[in-house]
Structure formats: structure tokens, C-alpha cells
Design a protein around this motif. Structure first.
Motif, PDB file in Angstrom:
ATOM      1  N   LEU A 194       0.789  -1.232   0.000  1.00 50.98           N
ATOM      2  CA  LEU A 194       0.000   0.000   0.000  1.00 50.98           C
ATOM      3  C   LEU A 194       0.822   1.283   0.000  1.00 50.98           C
ATOM      4  N   SER A 195       2.057   1.232   0.476  1.00 55.80           N
ATOM      5  CA  SER A 195       2.843   2.448   0.667  1.00 55.80           C
ATOM      6  C   SER A 195       3.458   2.963  -0.628  1.00 55.80           C
ATOM      7  N   SER A 196       3.551   4.283  -0.729  1.00 53.69           N
ATOM      8  CA  SER A 196       4.225   4.918  -1.863  1.00 53.69           C
ATOM      9  C   SER A 196       5.662   5.317  -1.501  1.00 53.69           C
ATOM     10  N   ILE A 197       6.087   5.010  -0.277  1.00 51.22           N
ATOM     11  CA  ILE A 197       7.407   5.417   0.214  1.00 51.22           C
ATOM     12  C   ILE A 197       8.359   4.226   0.153  1.00 51.22           C
ATOM     13  N   PRO A 198       9.481   4.380  -0.562  1.00 49.91           N
ATOM     14  CA  PRO A 198      10.439   3.265  -0.621  1.00 49.91           C
ATOM     15  C   PRO A 198      11.211   3.134   0.686  1.00 49.91           C
ATOM     16  N   GLU A 199      11.625   1.907   0.974  1.00 51.19           N
ATOM     17  CA  GLU A 199      12.469   1.666   2.144  1.00 51.19           C
ATOM     18  C   GLU A 199      13.873   2.200   1.873  1.00 51.19           C
ATOM     19  N   ALA A 200      14.570   2.546   2.941  1.00 52.93           N
ATOM     20  CA  ALA A 200      15.961   2.990   2.813  1.00 52.93           C
ATOM     21  C   ALA A 200      16.840   1.774   2.557  1.00 52.93           C
ATOM     22  N   GLU A 201      17.848   1.959   1.731  1.00 54.02           N
ATOM     23  CA  GLU A 201      18.828   0.900   1.465  1.00 54.02           C
ATOM     24  C   GLU A 201      20.103   1.239   2.226  1.00 54.02           C
ATOM     25  N   GLY A 202      20.579   0.325   3.025  1.00 50.53           N
ATOM     26  CA  GLY A 202      21.808   0.556   3.768  1.00 50.53           C
ATOM     27  C   GLY A 202      21.662   1.702   4.759  1.00 50.53           C
ATOM     28  N   VAL A 203      22.776   2.377   5.024  1.00 52.72           N
ATOM     29  CA  VAL A 203      22.769   3.527   5.930  1.00 52.72           C
ATOM     30  C   VAL A 203      23.209   4.756   5.134  1.00 52.72           C
ATOM     31  N   PRO A 204      22.255   5.581   4.741  1.00 52.60           N
ATOM     32  CA  PRO A 204      22.597   6.776   3.967  1.00 52.60           C
ATOM     33  C   PRO A 204      23.366   7.791   4.813  1.00 52.60           C
ATOM     34  N   THR A 205      23.994   8.754   4.147  1.00 56.37           N
ATOM     35  CA  THR A 205      24.616   9.863   4.868  1.00 56.37           C
ATOM     36  C   THR A 205      23.524  10.706   5.518  1.00 56.37           C
ATOM     37  N   ALA A 206      23.913  11.562   6.424  1.00 54.34           N
ATOM     38  CA  ALA A 206      22.940  12.438   7.087  1.00 54.34           C
ATOM     39  C   ALA A 206      22.178  13.271   6.058  1.00 54.34           C
ATOM     40  N   GLN A 207      22.869  13.815   5.066  1.00 58.67           N
ATOM     41  CA  GLN A 207      22.214  14.634   4.033  1.00 58.67           C
ATOM     42  C   GLN A 207      21.220  13.800   3.227  1.00 58.67           C
ATOM     43  N   GLU A 208      21.608  12.562   2.899  1.00 58.16           N
ATOM     44  CA  GLU A 208      20.692  11.672   2.162  1.00 58.16           C
ATOM     45  C   GLU A 208      19.485  11.300   3.022  1.00 58.16           C
ATOM     46  N   MET A 209      19.715  11.101   4.320  1.00 57.67           N
ATOM     47  CA  MET A 209      18.591  10.821   5.228  1.00 57.67           C
ATOM     48  C   MET A 209      17.595  11.963   5.198  1.00 57.67           C
ATOM     49  N   ILE A 210      18.106  13.179   5.307  1.00 61.57           N
ATOM     50  CA  ILE A 210      17.222  14.357   5.306  1.00 61.57           C
ATOM     51  C   ILE A 210      16.430  14.402   4.008  1.00 61.57           C
ATOM     52  N   ALA A 211      17.111  14.217   2.879  1.00 61.27           N
ATOM     53  CA  ALA A 211      16.436  14.266   1.576  1.00 61.27           C
ATOM     54  C   ALA A 211      15.365  13.180   1.474  1.00 61.27           C
ATOM     55  N   GLN A 212      15.665  11.978   1.955  1.00 62.79           N
ATOM     56  CA  GLN A 212      14.667  10.898   1.918  1.00 62.79           C
ATOM     57  C   GLN A 212      13.472  11.216   2.806  1.00 62.79           C
ATOM     58  N   LEU A 213      13.732  11.834   3.948  1.00 64.86           N
ATOM     59  CA  LEU A 213      12.623  12.167   4.845  1.00 64.86           C
ATOM     60  C   LEU A 213      11.783  13.315   4.297  1.00 64.86           C
ATOM     61  N   VAL A 214      12.408  14.268   3.591  1.00 62.82           N
ATOM     62  CA  VAL A 214      11.619  15.308   2.915  1.00 62.82           C
ATOM     63  C   VAL A 214      10.679  14.635   1.924  1.00 62.82           C
ATOM     64  N   ALA A 215      11.213  13.738   1.111  1.00 63.45           N
ATOM     65  CA  ALA A 215      10.391  13.033   0.119  1.00 63.45           C
ATOM     66  C   ALA A 215       9.281  12.232   0.799  1.00 63.45           C
ATOM     67  N   GLY A 216       9.587  11.603   1.931  1.00 65.15           N
ATOM     68  CA  GLY A 216       8.580  10.834   2.663  1.00 65.15           C
ATOM     69  C   GLY A 216       7.487  11.703   3.243  1.00 65.15           C
ATOM     70  N   GLN A 217       7.868  12.822   3.824  1.00 65.61           N
ATOM     71  CA  GLN A 217       6.873  13.752   4.380  1.00 65.61           C
ATOM     72  C   GLN A 217       5.954  14.258   3.268  1.00 65.61           C
ATOM     73  N   GLU A 218       6.536  14.582   2.131  1.00 66.47           N
ATOM     74  CA  GLU A 218       5.732  15.065   1.007  1.00 66.47           C
ATOM     75  C   GLU A 218       4.834  13.970   0.441  1.00 66.47           C
ATOM     76  N   ALA A 219       5.322  12.728   0.429  1.00 62.86           N
ATOM     77  CA  ALA A 219       4.511  11.604  -0.052  1.00 62.86           C
ATOM     78  C   ALA A 219       3.285  11.394   0.834  1.00 62.86           C
ATOM     79  N   VAL A 220       3.476  11.475   2.146  1.00 63.89           N
ATOM     80  CA  VAL A 220       2.337  11.326   3.060  1.00 63.89           C
ATOM     81  C   VAL A 220       1.327  12.453   2.818  1.00 63.89           C
ATOM     82  N   THR A 221       1.821  13.654   2.597  1.00 63.38           N
ATOM     83  CA  THR A 221       0.932  14.785   2.315  1.00 63.38           C
ATOM     84  C   THR A 221       0.123  14.525   1.047  1.00 63.38           C
TER      85      THR A 221
END
Length: 164
Positions: free
Chosen positions: A95-122
Motif C-alpha cells: 500500500l505504501s508509496s514510500i520506498p524503504e531505505a537501502e543501507g545507511v545513507p549519509t545524514a544529508q541523504e537521510m534528510i532528503a529521503q525524509l523530505v520526500a517521505g513527508q511530502e509523499a504522506v501529504t
């Protein structure tokens, strides 16, 4: 004397069965997105490193804590509409439109993925509004409005960390 099984009364809240089903289906996608974002945010809370560690560790904790409450509210609304709430990783993955994280991203990549996730939920919350409006389902509209406000704010706050 044996007790008789009493059938549960049918739901009569002023929203047709068809409309309740359509709204519950949309809310199930919102629940899946919210839970997936919860898991991703919690994962990043545990695994973030770098110069912004403390800031991000605390920010991510606040966000996943809020999401933990949100998934309960969304699931309870689905139940109030008379439908079972999805509750397995298998269901959420479908059901989800949000992809799972692969491995351990850098802090900047984490932030970018969470921005995309927050926007996807919206976007998912916003997509349910036509059915909610057509059915005059104010409780669900209120829930969606609150979710959208929070996720838009979180996306903005996270995005601001990537600027400059």
C-alpha cells in the motif's frame, strides 16, 4: 442457559457503505505511508552520524514519536468506518508509496529521503479528500487536514537543513 450470539448492529453514521469503503481504502494507504515513514525515521534516528548528529537525532525522535501516535489515530478512524486496518509489513509494502531505505545513507541523504517521505504522506492524504468531501465525512477531513499541516511543516523544516 446458553447465551445467544448477538450480531453487531450495522453502521449507520450517515455515510454509505460504498463511501465508507472508499475512504477506508484511502486511509489504509495513508496508514501504510505513515508507518513506513515512521520506520524510516526511527531507523535514521538510530543510525545518523556526522556534525549534525545531535540536531538530527533529536529532530528524528520528535518526528517518529509523533508518527507513532498518528498511525494509531488513522487506524482507529478506519475501524470507526467499519473496516479492518492493515497491520503487517506485507500489507504496508503493498500500500505504501514510500520506498524503504537501502543501507545507511549519509545524514544529508537521510534528510532528503525524509523530505520526500513527508511530502509523499501529504500527497496521499490530499488524494483522499475528494471521497471525504463527497461523503461529508468531517471527522476524516479534520484528521487529513491535521496530518497535511504537520507533514508540510516537517518537510519544510527538513528541507531548510539542505539549503545553503
Amino acid at each position: 442457559m446458553a447465551k445467544k450470539n448477538v450480531a453487531a448492529p450495522s453502521i449507520n453514521i450517515g455515510i454509505s457503505d460504498k463511501d465508507r469503503k472508499k475512504i477506508a481504502d484511502g486511509l489504509s494507504k495513508l496508514l501504510a505511508d505513515s508507518y513506513t515513514l515512521y520506520l524510516k525515521t526511527h531507523n535514521f534516528h538510530w543510525n545518523v552520524t556526522g556534525p549534525m548528529f545531535n540536531t538530527l537525532h533529536l529532530m528524528f525522535e520528535g518526528q517518529y514519536t509523533e508518527l507513532a501516535t498518528a498511525v494509531d489515530l488513522i487506524a482507529e478512524r478506519i475501524r470507526a468506518l467499519g473496516y479492518p486496518a492493515p497491520g503487517s509489513y506485507k500489507d504496508f509494502a503493498k500500500l505504501s508509496s514510500i520506498p524503504e531505505a537501502e543501507g545507511v545513507p549519509t545524514a544529508q541523504e537521510m534528510i532528503a529521503q525524509l523530505v520526500a517521505g513527508q511530502e509523499a504522506v501529504t500527497r496521499t492524504a490530499r488524494s483522499i479528500f475528494p471521497a471525504v468531501d463527497a461523503a461529508a465525512d468531517e471527522p476524516t477531513a479534520d484528521l487529513l487536514t491535521q496530518r497535511m499541516q504537520l507533514h508540510e511543516k516537517n518537510a519544510w523544516m527538513l528541507r531548510s537543513l539542505l539549503e545553503g
